[in-house]
Design a protein around this motif. Structure first.
Motif, short mmCIF file in Angstrom:
data_model
loop_
_atom_site.label_atom_id
_atom_site.label_comp_id
_atom_site.label_asym_id
_atom_site.label_seq_id
_atom_site.Cartn_x
_atom_site.Cartn_y
_atom_site.Cartn_z
N VAL A 9 7.65 6.83 -6.19
CA VAL A 9 6.87 7.16 -4.99
C VAL A 9 5.43 6.73 -5.23
O VAL A 9 4.82 7.10 -6.23
CB VAL A 9 6.88 8.69 -4.70
N ASP A 10 4.89 5.93 -4.33
CA ASP A 10 3.48 5.56 -4.37
C ASP A 10 2.78 6.25 -3.21
O ASP A 10 3.41 6.65 -2.24
CB ASP A 10 3.32 4.03 -4.25
N VAL A 11 1.47 6.37 -3.32
CA VAL A 11 0.69 7.09 -2.31
C VAL A 11 -0.33 6.15 -1.72
O VAL A 11 -0.88 5.30 -2.43
CB VAL A 11 -0.03 8.30 -2.95
N ALA A 12 -0.57 6.26 -0.42
CA ALA A 12 -1.57 5.40 0.22
C ALA A 12 -2.17 6.13 1.41
O ALA A 12 -1.62 7.11 1.91
CB ALA A 12 -0.94 4.08 0.66
N ASN A 13 -3.30 5.63 1.85
CA ASN A 13 -3.96 6.17 3.04
C ASN A 13 -3.14 5.85 4.29
O ASN A 13 -2.61 4.75 4.44
CB ASN A 13 -5.36 5.53 3.13
N GLU A 14 -3.03 6.82 5.19
CA GLU A 14 -2.12 6.65 6.34
C GLU A 14 -2.53 5.51 7.27
O GLU A 14 -1.68 4.78 7.76
CB GLU A 14 -1.92 7.96 7.10
N ALA A 15 -3.84 5.35 7.52
CA ALA A 15 -4.25 4.28 8.44
C ALA A 15 -3.92 2.90 7.86
O ALA A 15 -3.57 1.98 8.59
CB ALA A 15 -5.75 4.39 8.74
N LYS A 16 -4.01 2.80 6.53
CA LYS A 16 -3.74 1.50 5.91
C LYS A 16 -2.26 1.15 6.02
O LYS A 16 -1.89 0.02 6.32
CB LYS A 16 -4.21 1.49 4.46
N LEU A 17 -1.40 2.13 5.81
CA LEU A 17 0.04 1.86 5.96
C LEU A 17 0.39 1.60 7.41
O LEU A 17 1.20 0.72 7.72
CB LEU A 17 0.86 3.04 5.41
N LEU A 77 -8.88 -5.39 12.84
CA LEU A 77 -9.33 -4.07 12.43
C LEU A 77 -8.42 -3.07 13.13
O LEU A 77 -8.25 -3.11 14.35
CB LEU A 77 -10.78 -3.87 12.88
N TYR A 78 -7.79 -2.20 12.34
CA TYR A 78 -6.87 -1.21 12.91
C TYR A 78 -7.57 0.15 12.86
O TYR A 78 -8.13 0.53 11.84
CB TYR A 78 -5.60 -1.17 12.07
N VAL A 79 -7.58 0.83 13.99
CA VAL A 79 -8.21 2.16 14.04
C VAL A 79 -7.25 3.11 14.72
O VAL A 79 -6.78 2.84 15.83
CB VAL A 79 -9.54 2.11 14.83
N SER A 80 -6.93 4.22 14.06
CA SER A 80 -6.02 5.16 14.70
C SER A 80 -6.60 6.55 14.70
O SER A 80 -7.31 6.95 13.77
CB SER A 80 -4.65 5.14 14.03
N ALA A 81 -6.29 7.28 15.77
CA ALA A 81 -6.81 8.63 15.90
C ALA A 81 -5.70 9.64 15.85
O ALA A 81 -4.66 9.49 16.49
CB ALA A 81 -7.55 8.77 17.23
N ASP A 82 -5.92 10.65 15.04
CA ASP A 82 -5.18 11.89 15.15
C ASP A 82 -6.31 12.91 15.23
O ASP A 82 -7.24 12.71 16.02
CB ASP A 82 -4.27 12.07 13.90
N VAL A 83 -6.26 13.97 14.43
CA VAL A 83 -7.43 14.85 14.35
C VAL A 83 -8.58 14.06 13.74
O VAL A 83 -9.71 14.07 14.21
CB VAL A 83 -7.12 16.10 13.51
N GLY A 84 -8.26 13.34 12.68
CA GLY A 84 -9.22 12.43 12.07
C GLY A 84 -9.05 11.03 12.62
O GLY A 84 -8.12 10.76 13.39
N ILE A 85 -9.96 10.16 12.24
CA ILE A 85 -9.88 8.77 12.69
C ILE A 85 -9.94 7.88 11.45
O ILE A 85 -10.89 7.97 10.67
CB ILE A 85 -11.02 8.42 13.65
N GLY A 86 -8.91 7.08 11.26
CA GLY A 86 -8.87 6.21 10.08
C GLY A 86 -8.89 4.75 10.50
O GLY A 86 -8.56 4.42 11.64
N ALA A 87 -9.26 3.89 9.58
CA ALA A 87 -9.28 2.47 9.90
C ALA A 87 -8.80 1.67 8.70
O ALA A 87 -8.80 2.15 7.57
CB ALA A 87 -10.68 2.02 10.29
N ALA A 88 -8.36 0.45 8.99
CA ALA A 88 -7.96 -0.47 7.92
C ALA A 88 -8.36 -1.87 8.35
O ALA A 88 -8.26 -2.21 9.52
CB ALA A 88 -6.45 -0.40 7.70
N ILE A 89 -8.80 -2.64 7.38
CA ILE A 89 -9.15 -4.03 7.66
C ILE A 89 -8.03 -4.90 7.12
O ILE A 89 -7.70 -4.82 5.93
CB ILE A 89 -10.48 -4.41 6.97
N VAL A 90 -7.41 -5.69 7.99
CA VAL A 90 -6.35 -6.59 7.56
C VAL A 90 -6.85 -8.03 7.71
O VAL A 90 -7.32 -8.42 8.77
CB VAL A 90 -5.07 -6.39 8.42
N VAL A 91 -6.82 -8.76 6.60
CA VAL A 91 -7.29 -10.15 6.59
C VAL A 91 -6.13 -11.04 6.16
O VAL A 91 -5.57 -10.84 5.07
CB VAL A 91 -8.48 -10.33 5.61
N ASP A 92 -5.77 -11.98 7.01
CA ASP A 92 -4.66 -12.90 6.71
C ASP A 92 -3.41 -12.16 6.21
O ASP A 92 -2.77 -12.57 5.24
CB ASP A 92 -5.09 -13.94 5.65
#
Ligand SMILES: [Zn+2]
Length: 389
Positions: free
Chosen positions: A190-198, A213-228
Motif C-alpha cells: 500500500v502506498d499513500v498519496a495526496n488525494e488531489a494528485k491521484l 492544473l487540476y483543482v478539486s473541492a470538497d471541504v478542502g481544496i486541493g490541486a495538482a500540476i500535471v505536465v506531459d
C-alpha cells in the motif's frame, strides 16, 4: 551464477515484454500481433512469443479473429485482460471513506463508499475501517480468480512523496502519521498519496490535454500540476495547496491556522454556510437552492467563483499552464461558476489576452482519487509485466 551476457539477454527480454504490453494497453483500439510488430519495430516471431506469454499470464486477452482485408491469416485482436490483475484505490476524505477495485480495462470491478463525518477524527479508528472495506473487496476479487497488485491510499493532506508519511491533513485533524500499518492489510503493498494528485491522474484518459492544473473541492481544496502526463510534485510532494492561498488577510480563520484562505470562500462547507445551508449539505442541495434562485446561494457561488478565479490566476501566472480542470464539487457546480471564474482569469492572468485559459470540468467521476490510485497500481504492473506472467 548467470553470465553477464545471459543477464543482458534476460533484461532485454523483460524490456521487450513491457514494450509489447504497452503497445496493446496504449492503443486506442484492439491491435493484432502484426500491428504490435510494426509499432514496436520488433520481429513478428518475437512479438508472437511475448504476446503468448502475456496472454498465458492473463495480462492480455484475445478477441475473436477478424477476417483480414489482405490475403493471409485473420488477425486476432488483442486487448488488456478484464478482471485478471486489479488495483485497489482507497480513500479517506472529510465526508466519506471508500475502496475501489479497478481492472486493466480501467473498469470499476467493485466499489464501496461509506458516507461519514471525519472532521477531527481518530486515524486509529478510521483507517482500520478502510482496511476492513479493502479486505472484503480483496476477498471477493480473489474468490473470482483476480490477482490484487497493490493499493494506493488517498488522503486530503500533505503526504511525503518519498516516505509516504502523512504530515498533516487539516480537515481530518490528522498529523505526523504513518497510515499504512493502521489499515492492517498485511501482505499487500500500500502506498499513500495526496488525494488531489491521484484524482488528477484519473483525468489522463482519451484526448484530454496532457498538461493541466487540476483543482478539486470538497471541504478542502486541493490541486495538482500535471505536465506531459506526469505529476509535478515539487521537492517533497507537498505542492498544490491552493486551498490555503490567501484571498483576504482579514478573512475568517482557516483549519490550517491562517486567515482568509481560499477554502473559507470556495470550500464546500464555506459555500454551504454562506448559502444558508447546513455545512455538511450535499452539493445537490446547493444546486437545488441556486436553481430555485435563492439569493444567498447565488451570492455564495459568485463569491466562491471569484475567489477561486483569483487563486487560479495566481497559479497560472506562476506556472504557465493553459488548461484548468475543475473536479470534486466544482464539476457539479461549474455551470454556475464558470462565467465568474473565466472573467477573473481573463482579468488577472497576464498572458490571457494572447491565450485564454481553458476551463473544463473533470471527467473521472465522483471518486476520482480512488480511480487514480488504483490506476497508479496498474501502471506499476505495466512497467514490469514480467513479475506478473
Ligand atoms: Zn488555510
Amino acid at each position: 551464477m548467470p553470465s553477464l551476457a545471459a543477464a543482458r539477454q534476460h533484461t532485454l527480454r523483460e524490456r521487450n515484454l513491457e514494450l509489447v504490453a504497452r503497445a496493446v494497453y496504449e492503443a486506442p483500439e484492439p491491435v493484432s500481433r502484426a500491428d504490435v510488430a510494426s509499432s514496436t519495430g520488433l520481429a513478428r516471431a518475437t512479438v508472437s512469443t511475448l504476446v503468448d506469454r502475456l496472454v498465458a499470464g492473463r495480462l492480455l486477452a484475445e478477441l475473436a479473429p477478424v477476417s483480414a482485408q489482405r490475403a493471409g491469416r485473420p488477425g486476432v485482436p488483442l486487448v488488456p485482460a478484464a478482471r485478471s490483475v486489479v488495483g485497489i484505490g482507497l480513500e479517506v476524505n472529510v465526508d466519506y471513506l471508500g475502496a475501489s477495485v479497478i481492472d486493466l480495462m480501467n473498469d470499476v470491478v467493485d466499489e464501496r463508499v461509506e458516507p461519514g463525518s471525519f472532521h477531527d477524527s481518530n486515524p486509529a479508528e478510521v483507517l482500520p475501517r478502510v482496511g476492513d472495506l479493502a479486505r472484503e473487496l480483496i476477498a471477493s476479487a480473489e474468490s473470482e480468480g483476480m490477482r490484487v497488485a497493490g493499493a494506493r491510499l488517498a488522503l486530503p493532506g500533505l503526504v511525503d512523496a518519498h516516505s509516504g508519511l502523512l504530515q498533516v491533513a487539516p480537515n481530518l485533524g490528522w498529523s505526523t502519521l504513518n497510515p499504512v500499518p493502521l489499515l492492517g492489510l498485511s501482505g499487500l503493498r500500500v502506498d499513500v498519496a495526496n488525494e488531489a494528485k491521484l484524482a488528477a491522474l484519473a483525468e489522463l484518459t482519451g484526448d484530454v490535454a496532457s498538461s493541466f492544473l487540476y483543482v478539486s473541492a470538497d471541504v478542502g481544496i486541493g490541486a495538482a500540476i500535471v505536465v506531459d502526463g506526469h505529476l509535478f510534485l515539487g521537492e517533497r510532494g507537498w505542492n498544490g495547496e491552493i486551498g490555503h492561498v490567501q484571498i483576504d488577510p482579514a478573512g475568517p480563520r482557516c483549519g490550517c491556522g491562517a486567515t482568509g484562505c481560499l477554502e473559507q470562500y470556495a470550500g464546500k462547507e464555506a459555500v454551504n454556510r454562506a448559502a444558508g445551508l447546513p455545512a455538511d449539505a450535499p452539493v445537490e442541495a446547493l444546486v437545488r437552492a441556486v436553481e430555485a434562485r435563492s439569493p444567498a446561494a447565488q451570492a455564495a457561488l459568485e463569491r466562491a467563483a471569484s475567489a477561486l478565479g483569483t487563486a487560479l490566476a495566481d497559479f497560472v501566472n506562476l506556472v504557465d499552464v493553459g488548461t484548468v480542470v475543475l473536479g470534486g464539487a466544482y464539476t457539479t457546480l461549474l455551470p454556475w461558476m464558470r462565467d465568474d471564474v473565466e472573467a477573473t482569469l481573463a482579468d488577472r492572468v497576464l498572458s490571457a489576452p494572447f491565450a485564454p485559459v481553458r476551463v473544463r470540468g473533470a471527467v473521472a467521476g465522483p471518486y476520482a482519487a480512488m480511480a487514480g490510485g488504483a490506476r497508479e497500481v496498474l501502471r506499476d504492473v505495466l512497467a514490469s509485466p514480467a513479475d506478473w506472467v
